[in-house]
Write a protein that holds these residues in place. Structure first.
Motif: not given
Length: 217
Positions: A97-109
């Motif tokens: 599983s990946i633990s990340a902030t919403q900002r990090k998830r948006e960048k990753l997406a």
């Protein structure tokens, strides 16, 4: 006569594991073949290769045997550092599983989508900003507060490559010449870092760092 049961009504409680699985399925998963490395609690890094990924989780192959529940810091080419937990093992690899902030998830997406649309993904580092060769001495502050003098090998507005015997963990935060940065890679001569504070996007900050006097101390 009423046929209703006299038993008290009980609220429905969903299985947390099923909820998490359903949540993960909400995120599209992409097959991506990228090399990487991960670090375990022993502070050593191990090779791995990405099979598929979403913003919530990833599957990777590795010859290393892991345990479900292990915390990992993973660095993947073109995607950078990711933190997570091993949730499943399979022959020749693991899922995390990946633990990340919403900002990090948006960048990753955005990164995942961009890579998935490429017909060929280069097996070398991308340079979002041009790097300039460096030859300046600067101060590196490690996560434990240790201060070291180090040589800047090259520099861009988003990061730097540093010659140093120190090997702080991938994903850990350091300070390079008063600028907060994240360790994204280890190499033969030292480490590579990515600047945190707005990635030094403004030209004035960048020029301050590559000035003739070198890095500030």
């Amino acid at each position: 006569m009423s046929s209703r049961s006299s038993a008290p009504l009980r609220p429905f409680v969903a299985d947390p594991a099923r909820l998490k699985a359903a949540e993960r399925r909400c995120y599209p998963r992409y097959a991506l073949d990228l090399p990487g490395r991960f670090m375990r609690a022993d502070k050593l890094d191990y090779p791995c290769r990405l099979k598929d990924i979403s913003v919530a989780g990833a599957a990777m192959t590795t010859p290393t045997i892991l345990t479900v529940g292990e915390k990992l810091i993973v660095y993947l080419l073109h995607l950078g550092g990711l933190e997570g937990t091993v949730v499943r093992r399979f022959e020749g690899g693991f899922a995390m599983s990946i633990s990340a902030t919403q900002r990090k998830r948006e960048k990753l997406a955005a990164q995942i989508l961009r890579l998935s649309e490429q017909s060929v993904i280069p097996e070398t580092e991308e340079r979002e900003h041009p790097r300039l060769p460096g030859n300046q001495i600067s101060t590196l502050v490690l996560p434990d507060g240790t201060r070291l003098e180090c040589l800047i090998l090259d520099l861009s507005r988003s990061g730097a490559s540093i010659a140093t015997p120190a090997r702080p963990a991938i994903g850990s935060e350091v300070v390079l010449s008063n600028e907060r940065a994240t360790v994204v890679r280890h190499h033969e001569e030292g480490i590579a870092v990515e600047f945190i504070n707005q990635r030094l996007e403004d030209e004035a900050a960048f020029e301050r760092y590559r000035g003739s006097d070198g890095f500030q101390r």
